[in-house]
Design a protein around this motif. Structure first.
Motif, PDB file in Angstrom:
ATOM      1  N   VAL A 186      39.819   4.786   0.804  1.00  0.00           N
ATOM      2  CA  VAL A 186      40.645   4.745  -0.408  1.00  0.00           C
ATOM      3  C   VAL A 186      42.052   4.217  -0.151  1.00  0.00           C
ATOM      4  O   VAL A 186      42.520   3.308  -0.846  1.00  0.00           O
ATOM      5  N   PRO A 187      42.799   4.743   0.848  1.00  0.00           N
ATOM      6  CA  PRO A 187      44.146   4.209   1.071  1.00  0.00           C
ATOM      7  C   PRO A 187      44.155   2.714   1.362  1.00  0.00           C
ATOM      8  O   PRO A 187      45.039   1.983   0.904  1.00  0.00           O
ATOM      9  N   ALA A 188      43.160   2.264   2.147  1.00  0.00           N
ATOM     10  CA  ALA A 188      43.100   0.841   2.477  1.00  0.00           C
ATOM     11  C   ALA A 188      42.863  -0.009   1.231  1.00  0.00           C
ATOM     12  O   ALA A 188      43.473  -1.071   1.050  1.00  0.00           O
ATOM     13  N   VAL A 189      41.952   0.458   0.368  1.00  0.00           N
ATOM     14  CA  VAL A 189      41.679  -0.284  -0.869  1.00  0.00           C
ATOM     15  C   VAL A 189      42.922  -0.346  -1.750  1.00  0.00           C
ATOM     16  O   VAL A 189      43.261  -1.395  -2.319  1.00  0.00           O
ATOM     17  N   LEU A 190      43.622   0.784  -1.869  1.00  0.00           N
ATOM     18  CA  LEU A 190      44.844   0.811  -2.696  1.00  0.00           C
ATOM     19  C   LEU A 190      45.914  -0.117  -2.127  1.00  0.00           C
ATOM     20  O   LEU A 190      46.608  -0.812  -2.861  1.00  0.00           O
ATOM     21  N   LEU A 191      46.029  -0.139  -0.805  1.00  0.00           N
ATOM     22  CA  LEU A 191      47.013  -1.020  -0.166  1.00  0.00           C
ATOM     23  C   LEU A 191      46.648  -2.486  -0.381  1.00  0.00           C
ATOM     24  O   LEU A 191      47.529  -3.334  -0.608  1.00  0.00           O
TER      25      LEU A 191
END
Length: 353
Positions: A56-61
């Motif tokens: 999730v954090p990677a996708v948001l970034l």
């Protein structure tokens, strides 16, 4: 949507590369984990598997980076925003013909009711003024944001003799441009416009002198975004300056004059001093006034139609579709996505991704 710097969008080609780099790093991490003699030891060290949450954090970034690239291209879109029309003059005909009842209960009553509807529908930052005209014209209410004062002024309107449409337009202009009042007053007297034209062309004057020089620089018709006039009348001009010439003076100042002709094509009779006078409105003149100033003409046949006219006018010039840059929206979205990605990474994994 359009872009001021579309070449910046080429940077979007890097996004698939970042996705591939992330997948490669994930695969490499798995291979490193397999080097341990016992996967159970790894699981025990890592605790419960984070599953889908680790992505999730990677996708948001990644979405934040995409939004930043779009912002760098300076996107623009056509959106509906309040226009720059900040002062509106309602010029209402109060000649005796307004007693005609072909619009129930009478033309003047219907006009007053619709005018109130219009006033109450305006944004609070729009200033409104009221001018009444018959054989002469008067500023009943100077530009104000106080809606109650304007509504009371509309209720105070009284009928008078004759119809000087041109005077109504010139008085409305004087309301919008008080510093030009003397010049507009000179144009309002018989032959005043002709004298001003003569002097502008260098011809001698053997009559009453006209103003020395126009106090403004003419601008393209309809280009003034801070002022507008709404002219309501049912009668043919019977006195005063030529309304078409008055409209040209409005056009020189960039002011649009929206005209509203109300009444029926059949007209109606009005009794006055024992005489019955048949009343019609000069639709062609009203169309010409609107055309000269790059505005629009509306015809209202009933009180309900008149309210619809005002609603249409609201949509036409109080709010307008305009092109505006929305880079800040994409930049703000990128910042928000980055903050959320960092917060989730700290909350779930006790570290930044």
């Amino acid at each position: 949507m359009s872009f001021e710097w579309p070449q910046a969008l080429w940077l979007l080609l890097a996004v698939p590369g970042l996705v591939a780099l992330y997948l490669w790093l994930q695969r490499r991490r798995k291979k490193s984990a397999l080097r341990f003699g016992s996967l159970a030891v790894v699981r025990e060290a890592m605790g419960a598997s984070p599953g889908w949450r680790r992505h999730v954090p990677a996708v948001l970034l990644l979405l934040a980076i995409t939004a930043l690239i779009v912002a760098a291209a300076r996107p623009g879109a056509r959106v509906t925003l309040p226009s720059d029309h900040r002062t509106i003059v309602l010029a209402i005909d109060v000649s005796l013909s307004m007693r005609a009842n072909d619009i129930e209960p009478t033309r003047i009553a219907a006009a007053q009711a619709a005018a109130k509807t219009f006033v109450q529908a305006q944004p609070s930052d729009v200033r409104l003024a009221l001018v009444s005209f018959a054989g002469s014209a008067a500023i009943v209410q100077t530009p104000t944001r106080n809606r109650e004062e304007l509504l009371e002024a509309i209720d105070r309107l009284e009928l008078q003799r004759h119809t000087a449409t041109g005077t109504g337009i010139l008085t409305s202009l004087a309301t919008l441009f008080p510093e030009q009042a003397s010049e507009l007053t000179a144009a309002n007297v018989p032959g005043g416009m002709a004298r001003m034209a003569d002097q502008a062309q260098g011809r001698s004057l053997d009559a009453k002198p006209a103003p020395a020089k126009p106090s403004f620089t003419p601008v393209p018709a309809g280009s003034n975004r801070s002022a507008a006039i709404i002219l309501l009348t049912d009668g043919r001009r019977t006195t005063g300056p030529d309304p078409i010439e008055a409209a040209r003076m409005a056009a020189e100042r960039g002011v649009r004059v929206y005209t509203v002709g109300f009444g029926t094509a059949e007209g109606a009779s009005v009794s006055f001093d024992g005489w019955s006078i048949f009343m019609r409105f000069d639709e062609e003149a009203l169309k010409a006034i609107a055309d000269v100033t790059k505005a629009s003409y509306f015809h209202a046949k009933s009180a309900e139609d008149l309210v619809k006219v005002y609603e249409s006018l609201n949509a036409q010039y109080v709010f307008e579709r305009t092109h505006t840059e929305i880079s800040a929206l994409f930049a703000a979205a990128a910042a928000l996505l980055t903050i959320v990605a960092a917060a989730l990474s700290v909350l779930w994994f006790r570290r930044l991704a």
